[in-house]
Motif scaffolding. Sequence first.
Motif, PDB file in Angstrom:
ATOM      1  N   ILE A 327       0.836  -1.206   0.000  1.00  0.00           N
ATOM      2  CA  ILE A 327       0.000   0.000   0.000  1.00  0.00           C
ATOM      3  C   ILE A 327       0.866   1.250   0.000  1.00  0.00           C
ATOM      4  CG2 ILE A 327      -1.697   1.323   1.329  1.00  0.00           C
ATOM      5  CD1 ILE A 327      -2.758  -1.428   2.337  1.00  0.00           C
ATOM      6  N   LEU A 328       1.935   1.249   0.781  1.00  0.00           N
ATOM      7  CA  LEU A 328       2.836   2.400   0.835  1.00  0.00           C
ATOM      8  C   LEU A 328       3.442   2.685  -0.534  1.00  0.00           C
ATOM      9  CD1 LEU A 328       4.466   4.572   2.295  1.00  0.00           C
ATOM     10  CD2 LEU A 328       6.088   2.788   2.993  1.00  0.00           C
ATOM     11  N   ILE A 329       3.895   1.660  -1.221  1.00  0.00           N
ATOM     12  CA  ILE A 329       4.476   1.866  -2.551  1.00  0.00           C
ATOM     13  C   ILE A 329       3.407   2.343  -3.529  1.00  0.00           C
ATOM     14  CG2 ILE A 329       5.636   0.728  -4.484  1.00  0.00           C
ATOM     15  CD1 ILE A 329       7.316   1.305  -1.902  1.00  0.00           C
ATOM     16  N   GLY A 330       2.184   1.842  -3.371  1.00  0.00           N
ATOM     17  CA  GLY A 330       1.087   2.340  -4.197  1.00  0.00           C
ATOM     18  C   GLY A 330       0.850   3.821  -3.976  1.00  0.00           C
ATOM     19  N   ALA A 331       0.916   4.253  -2.717  1.00  0.00           N
ATOM     20  CA  ALA A 331       0.757   5.676  -2.413  1.00  0.00           C
ATOM     21  C   ALA A 331       1.870   6.493  -3.055  1.00  0.00           C
ATOM     22  CB  ALA A 331       0.743   5.888  -0.901  1.00  0.00           C
ATOM     23  N   GLU A 332       3.103   6.002  -2.957  1.00  0.00           N
ATOM     24  CA  GLU A 332       4.229   6.705  -3.566  1.00  0.00           C
ATOM     25  C   GLU A 332       4.019   6.868  -5.067  1.00  0.00           C
ATOM     26  OE1 GLU A 332       9.094   6.239  -4.023  1.00  0.00           O
ATOM     27  OE2 GLU A 332       7.850   4.496  -3.572  1.00  0.00           O
ATOM     28  N   GLN A 333       3.533   5.828  -5.712  1.00  0.00           N
ATOM     29  CA  GLN A 333       3.340   5.863  -7.159  1.00  0.00           C
ATOM     30  C   GLN A 333       2.103   6.664  -7.575  1.00  0.00           C
ATOM     31  OE1 GLN A 333       3.180   1.682  -8.017  1.00  0.00           O
ATOM     32  NE2 GLN A 333       5.423   1.420  -7.977  1.00  0.00           N
ATOM     33  N   SER A 334       1.220   6.920  -6.620  1.00  0.00           N
ATOM     34  CA  SER A 334      -0.045   7.568  -6.958  1.00  0.00           C
ATOM     35  C   SER A 334       0.056   9.076  -7.094  1.00  0.00           C
ATOM     36  CB  SER A 334      -1.102   7.240  -5.891  1.00  0.00           C
ATOM     37  OG  SER A 334      -0.870   7.956  -4.684  1.00  0.00           O
ATOM     38  N   SER A 335       1.152   9.659  -6.631  1.00  0.00           N
ATOM     39  CA  SER A 335       1.232  11.119  -6.616  1.00  0.00           C
ATOM     40  C   SER A 335       2.665  11.598  -6.779  1.00  0.00           C
ATOM     41  CB  SER A 335       0.672  11.659  -5.285  1.00  0.00           C
ATOM     42  OG  SER A 335       0.903  13.037  -5.154  1.00  0.00           O
ATOM     43  N   ASP A 336       2.850  12.578  -7.646  1.00  0.00           N
ATOM     44  CA  ASP A 336       4.185  13.170  -7.777  1.00  0.00           C
ATOM     45  C   ASP A 336       4.478  14.143  -6.640  1.00  0.00           C
ATOM     46  OD1 ASP A 336       2.587  15.334  -8.441  1.00  0.00           O
ATOM     47  OD2 ASP A 336       3.262  15.464 -10.518  1.00  0.00           O
ATOM     48  N   GLN A 337       3.521  14.286  -5.722  1.00  0.00           N
ATOM     49  CA  GLN A 337       3.712  15.135  -4.548  1.00  0.00           C
ATOM     50  C   GLN A 337       4.115  14.320  -3.322  1.00  0.00           C
ATOM     51  OE1 GLN A 337       3.303  18.538  -4.571  1.00  0.00           O
ATOM     52  NE2 GLN A 337       2.874  18.451  -6.765  1.00  0.00           N
ATOM     53  N   PHE A 338       4.393  13.033  -3.506  1.00  0.00           N
ATOM     54  CA  PHE A 338       4.582  12.179  -2.333  1.00  0.00           C
ATOM     55  C   PHE A 338       5.784  12.605  -1.498  1.00  0.00           C
ATOM     56  CE2 PHE A 338       5.961   8.520   0.116  1.00  0.00           C
ATOM     57  CZ  PHE A 338       4.772   8.090   0.675  1.00  0.00           C
ATOM     58  N   GLU A 339       6.896  12.964  -2.106  1.00  0.00           N
ATOM     59  CA  GLU A 339       8.088  13.327  -1.334  1.00  0.00           C
ATOM     60  C   GLU A 339       7.859  14.578  -0.497  1.00  0.00           C
ATOM     61  OE1 GLU A 339      11.976  13.153  -2.983  1.00  0.00           O
ATOM     62  OE2 GLU A 339      11.460  11.581  -4.420  1.00  0.00           O
ATOM     63  N   THR A 340       7.185  15.582  -1.075  1.00  0.00           N
ATOM     64  CA  THR A 340       6.901  16.787  -0.295  1.00  0.00           C
ATOM     65  C   THR A 340       5.854  16.491   0.779  1.00  0.00           C
ATOM     66  OG1 THR A 340       5.300  17.506  -1.981  1.00  0.00           O
ATOM     67  CG2 THR A 340       7.535  18.376  -2.138  1.00  0.00           C
ATOM     68  N   PHE A 341       4.916  15.618   0.477  1.00  0.00           N
ATOM     69  CA  PHE A 341       3.956  15.175   1.501  1.00  0.00           C
ATOM     70  C   PHE A 341       4.692  14.513   2.660  1.00  0.00           C
ATOM     71  CE2 PHE A 341       2.128  11.152   2.995  1.00  0.00           C
ATOM     72  CZ  PHE A 341       1.068  11.626   3.772  1.00  0.00           C
ATOM     73  N   PHE A 342       5.625  13.628   2.344  1.00  0.00           N
ATOM     74  CA  PHE A 342       6.328  12.895   3.398  1.00  0.00           C
ATOM     75  C   PHE A 342       7.165  13.840   4.257  1.00  0.00           C
ATOM     76  CE2 PHE A 342       9.717  10.368   5.237  1.00  0.00           C
ATOM     77  CZ  PHE A 342       9.001   9.317   5.789  1.00  0.00           C
ATOM     78  N   LYS A 343       7.669  14.881   3.675  1.00  0.00           N
ATOM     79  CA  LYS A 343       8.448  15.851   4.453  1.00  0.00           C
ATOM     80  C   LYS A 343       7.621  16.406   5.596  1.00  0.00           C
ATOM     81  CE  LYS A 343      11.082  20.159   3.989  1.00  0.00           C
ATOM     82  NZ  LYS A 343      11.545  21.208   3.053  1.00  0.00           N
ATOM     83  N   GLY A 344       6.362  16.771   5.299  1.00  0.00           N
ATOM     84  CA  GLY A 344       5.486  17.257   6.368  1.00  0.00           C
ATOM     85  C   GLY A 344       5.055  16.164   7.302  1.00  0.00           C
ATOM     86  N   PHE A 345       4.774  14.991   6.762  1.00  0.00           N
ATOM     87  CA  PHE A 345       4.314  13.854   7.563  1.00  0.00           C
ATOM     88  C   PHE A 345       5.377  13.413   8.579  1.00  0.00           C
ATOM     89  CE2 PHE A 345       4.120   9.241   8.195  1.00  0.00           C
ATOM     90  CZ  PHE A 345       2.844   9.091   8.694  1.00  0.00           C
ATOM     91  N   SER A 346       6.652  13.535   8.201  1.00  0.00           N
ATOM     92  CA  SER A 346       7.747  13.053   9.052  1.00  0.00           C
ATOM     93  C   SER A 346       7.908  13.876  10.322  1.00  0.00           C
ATOM     94  CB  SER A 346       9.061  13.062   8.276  1.00  0.00           C
ATOM     95  OG  SER A 346       9.482  14.402   8.057  1.00  0.00           O
ATOM     96  N   ARG A 347       7.573  15.161  10.254  1.00  0.00           N
ATOM     97  CA  ARG A 347       7.766  16.077  11.380  1.00  0.00           C
ATOM     98  C   ARG A 347       9.211  16.049  11.877  1.00  0.00           C
ATOM     99  NH1 ARG A 347       2.410  13.307  13.321  1.00  0.00           N
ATOM    100  NH2 ARG A 347       3.140  12.078  11.543  1.00  0.00           N
ATOM    101  N   ALA A 348      10.128  15.937  10.920  1.00  0.00           N
ATOM    102  CA  ALA A 348      11.546  15.875  11.267  1.00  0.00           C
ATOM    103  C   ALA A 348      12.152  17.267  11.310  1.00  0.00           C
ATOM    104  CB  ALA A 348      12.286  15.029  10.244  1.00  0.00           C
TER     105      ALA A 348
END
Length: 348
Positions: A327-348
Amino acid sequence: MTNVVSIGLPKRPNLGQRQSALLQSFAQHRRATDDVFWLKENAEALNILATSGAALPPQGLDAYAAFYETLEERMRFFPQYYRFLLSICLDLEDLGMPGNTGQQLCDQVFKEGYVESELSDLQRAETGRLIARRGRRALDGALSDRLIEFISHAETFTLPNKKVSYELTHIVFYLSDYGARPLDLPKRAITSLEYAGLLAYLDQDLDLLSEVCVAMRFAGHAPSQIWEDWLETELHGFAIRPVPSAPAADAYHEYLVTNWWATLSGHPSFRGIQEPGSIEVIRRASERGPLRAMSELMYQLGAARTAKWSHMRALLEQALPPEHHTILIGAEQSSDQFETFFKGFSRA
């Protein structure tokens, strides 16, 4: 010469008949009209049919005739439920119910300042959209600007928060008049929808993802094919069965919004309903997505976590079970915004 003999197979109800049976079930067989949950269920069902091109037969609204006649008195006695009552009234009339009660109720709401009495901009927008359907303009530019400013703060929608995700979709519904009005949103607002969709997909949240995909269509943007393929698969997981009395809780809302999406996207919809009656909507069990496990892992990493998806991808792959990783890989492939999304999701 061959004689053709009918074996009397029952005909499957067409879309209009299925929609009519659904409305009759909600109107007369699940709850009493003095139950607030009756108002909620019927307002949602009627709104979805009214905004997706219902194909009701002439008698399709007969189950509401007696209730329609009581709407003015109900508004006077139950003003706390005015949005439910007004929405039901307007949708009934727009679907073909003869009468002009909607105009009278909109005039009442406008004159008594119901819009101004609401605490939140979201409720003001909902009320303004309702009374505008009968010519009463109540949404000012400042309100629309505030709503657009809120949904354009895309970072808000990188974090799991269903409340704000549903607020996002409903703001798009109201601003677009449920797809009836062209809506030119800022790019950041479209990104917000993309982020909310990623969260919903990672959580395998059928209800929320259906709303996100509908909102994206109303905003003039095509949802991810990966998301919609999953919605189509899950659409086949519903069943409707007769029950002696209304269930305390069932999957009716997921059924409604997923079939709303299906209607708008050209898929067969509202299958499973045959005859009106007391019904329960059930959905086959499905696995939860990896969203919670991802959040827990990121929290446990503490200072070791990073906002770079390229660094965290392998770690998550090792930590998640195979079904979650898929499912995670499907999410990554579903959007070209995934990396910027993950940046916020990580809260790093």
